[in-house]
Design a protein around this motif. Sequence first.
Motif, PDB file in Angstrom:
ATOM      1  N   ASP A   1      58.562  43.841  37.828  1.00 35.16           N
ATOM      2  CA  ASP A   1      57.415  44.521  38.613  1.00 35.16           C
ATOM      3  C   ASP A   1      56.433  43.352  39.103  1.00 35.16           C
ATOM      4  OD1 ASP A   1      58.444  46.707  37.004  1.00 35.16           O
ATOM      5  OD2 ASP A   1      56.518  46.890  35.638  1.00 35.16           O
ATOM      6  N   VAL A   2      55.996  43.946  40.275  1.00 37.36           N
ATOM      7  CA  VAL A   2      54.978  43.183  40.945  1.00 37.36           C
ATOM      8  C   VAL A   2      53.865  43.866  40.908  1.00 37.36           C
ATOM      9  CG1 VAL A   2      54.363  42.267  43.343  1.00 37.36           C
ATOM     10  CG2 VAL A   2      56.796  42.475  42.784  1.00 37.36           C
ATOM     11  N   PRO A   3      52.981  43.168  39.783  1.00 31.38           N
ATOM     12  CA  PRO A   3      51.464  43.503  39.534  1.00 31.38           C
ATOM     13  C   PRO A   3      50.688  43.889  40.785  1.00 31.38           C
ATOM     14  CG  PRO A   3      52.155  42.092  38.134  1.00 31.38           C
ATOM     15  CD  PRO A   3      53.110  41.895  39.171  1.00 31.38           C
ATOM     16  N   GLU A   4      49.541  44.669  40.921  1.00 28.57           N
ATOM     17  CA  GLU A   4      49.025  44.994  42.020  1.00 28.57           C
ATOM     18  C   GLU A   4      47.786  43.575  41.767  1.00 28.57           C
ATOM     19  OE1 GLU A   4      46.962  48.645  43.133  1.00 28.57           O
ATOM     20  OE2 GLU A   4      48.565  49.781  41.962  1.00 28.57           O
ATOM     21  N   PRO A   5      47.225  43.337  43.069  1.00 27.51           N
ATOM     22  CA  PRO A   5      46.204  42.260  42.986  1.00 27.51           C
ATOM     23  C   PRO A   5      44.887  43.395  42.442  1.00 27.51           C
ATOM     24  CG  PRO A   5      46.824  42.883  45.172  1.00 27.51           C
ATOM     25  CD  PRO A   5      47.780  43.515  44.514  1.00 27.51           C
ATOM     26  N   ALA A   6      43.710  42.280  42.285  1.00 25.45           N
ATOM     27  CA  ALA A   6      42.523  43.025  41.835  1.00 25.45           C
ATOM     28  C   ALA A   6      41.871  43.875  42.908  1.00 25.45           C
ATOM     29  CB  ALA A   6      41.779  41.976  41.308  1.00 25.45           C
ATOM     30  N   SER A   7      41.965  43.464  44.177  1.00 21.78           N
ATOM     31  CA  SER A   7      41.339  44.234  45.425  1.00 21.78           C
ATOM     32  C   SER A   7      41.879  45.619  45.314  1.00 21.78           C
ATOM     33  CB  SER A   7      41.744  43.356  46.643  1.00 21.78           C
ATOM     34  OG  SER A   7      42.912  43.317  46.631  1.00 21.78           O
ATOM     35  N   SER A   8      43.132  45.625  45.346  1.00 23.30           N
ATOM     36  CA  SER A   8      43.566  47.186  45.606  1.00 23.30           C
ATOM     37  C   SER A   8      43.323  48.120  44.047  1.00 23.30           C
ATOM     38  CB  SER A   8      44.937  47.255  45.816  1.00 23.30           C
ATOM     39  OG  SER A   8      45.847  46.460  44.703  1.00 23.30           O
ATOM     40  N   ARG A   9      43.288  47.402  43.025  1.00 20.29           N
ATOM     41  CA  ARG A   9      42.841  48.146  41.710  1.00 20.29           C
ATOM     42  C   ARG A   9      41.463  48.408  41.670  1.00 20.29           C
ATOM     43  NH1 ARG A   9      45.534  45.541  36.862  1.00 20.29           N
ATOM     44  NH2 ARG A   9      47.240  44.280  37.443  1.00 20.29           N
ATOM     45  N   LEU A  10      40.516  47.648  42.216  1.00 26.85           N
ATOM     46  CA  LEU A  10      39.200  48.139  42.289  1.00 26.85           C
ATOM     47  C   LEU A  10      38.819  49.368  43.217  1.00 26.85           C
ATOM     48  CD1 LEU A  10      37.339  44.633  42.596  1.00 26.85           C
ATOM     49  CD2 LEU A  10      37.305  46.135  40.567  1.00 26.85           C
TER      50      LEU A  10
END
Length: 389
Positions: free
Chosen positions: A84-93
């Motif tokens: 998997d390629v986890p999402e960066p924090a910016s898109s999570r927020l």
Amino acid sequence: MDSMLSLIIGIAVVACLLVGLVVGLVVSSRRGSRPGPPVEGDAPATTVPPAQAPVEPDAEVVPDEAPTQAPVETVEEPAAPALDVPEPASSRLVRLRQRLAGSQNALGKGLLALLSRDRIDEDTWESIEDTLLTADVGVAATTELVEKLRTRLRVEGGGDARQVLREELVALIGADVDRSLSVSGAGEDPGVVLVVGVNGAGKTTTVGKIARILVAEQRSVVLGAADTFRAAAAEQLTTWGDRVGVPVVRGEEGSDPAAVAYRAVDAGAEQGADTVLVDTAGRLQNKKGLMDELGKVKRVVEKKAAVTETLLVLDATTGQNGLIQARVFAEAVDVSGIVLTKLDGSAKGGIVVAVQRELGVPVKLVGLGEGADDLAPFEPGAFVDALLS
């Protein structure tokens, strides 16, 4: 004289005859040794192969005809599963704000509706207090917030009710608090993060999700499955690790949690990992047993590397029960940060304020869903904006 001559001649003739007889016998013998044509009924002649020169030990013997080899079957090894390629924090927020805005946040919407009335009387202020208490903000925090709202909206001449409410809520939560995760160790030691909390709060899942956040930041991680009293915990954590290529150190069911935690930190140090995340047992059968167990885990781990962060995982839907759990764990270990899970399923967003005031430590991460990347750093401004949107 004549008789003597006749005797000599006779002897010579006899000698010639004897010589001729001998020669004839020899010739006849040689002719009989030659093989003639086979006669029906005779046994076939045996052919003797010619003598071969001895083969030298190092000489390569080449067969007259290469032996027929069976076809070699090619076995294709299964391809390694894609990570998997986890999402960066910016898109999570961004996504978490959208989910929180659409959740049952009675706190923000209720307060905004009350403060937007043309006339705010004492009954309205009582309703505001009730809304805050129902949302589990807590008595002391409710009193403080109401007094500040009264002062700004009534005494200071009012203003934009939404903007005033936003500013006071952000101040109440704490905008200037350090909410960063301490995941780096001193020198070459890895950072060690202990994750504590009762079973059912989403503790093991949270460990897996934190690993994804760190992997998205290009950090190397080792997981320690030290919750050895719950059979599914190690398997669950291994599944999370496999999805992002993170190794998991585990032990037998019922084995010593402190020993597993130590081996995880030792493995992290040997591999040069940046961070070791340790999932601990979450039993609450009695406070003394919990304190002894978690205290031992921390003492044993710190023989190898210092614990840089201790995160307490709380289920936001438990309300005041969550505060009771928080007190017990705070007495057992030195909690440095809080992770609130299931915040989207709670109408009691005030638990963020209450738990911070109860423990004196900040909320650092919040979870708003069941997805693998539905965990993000907590930002008071973004949280309040989502409540009021």
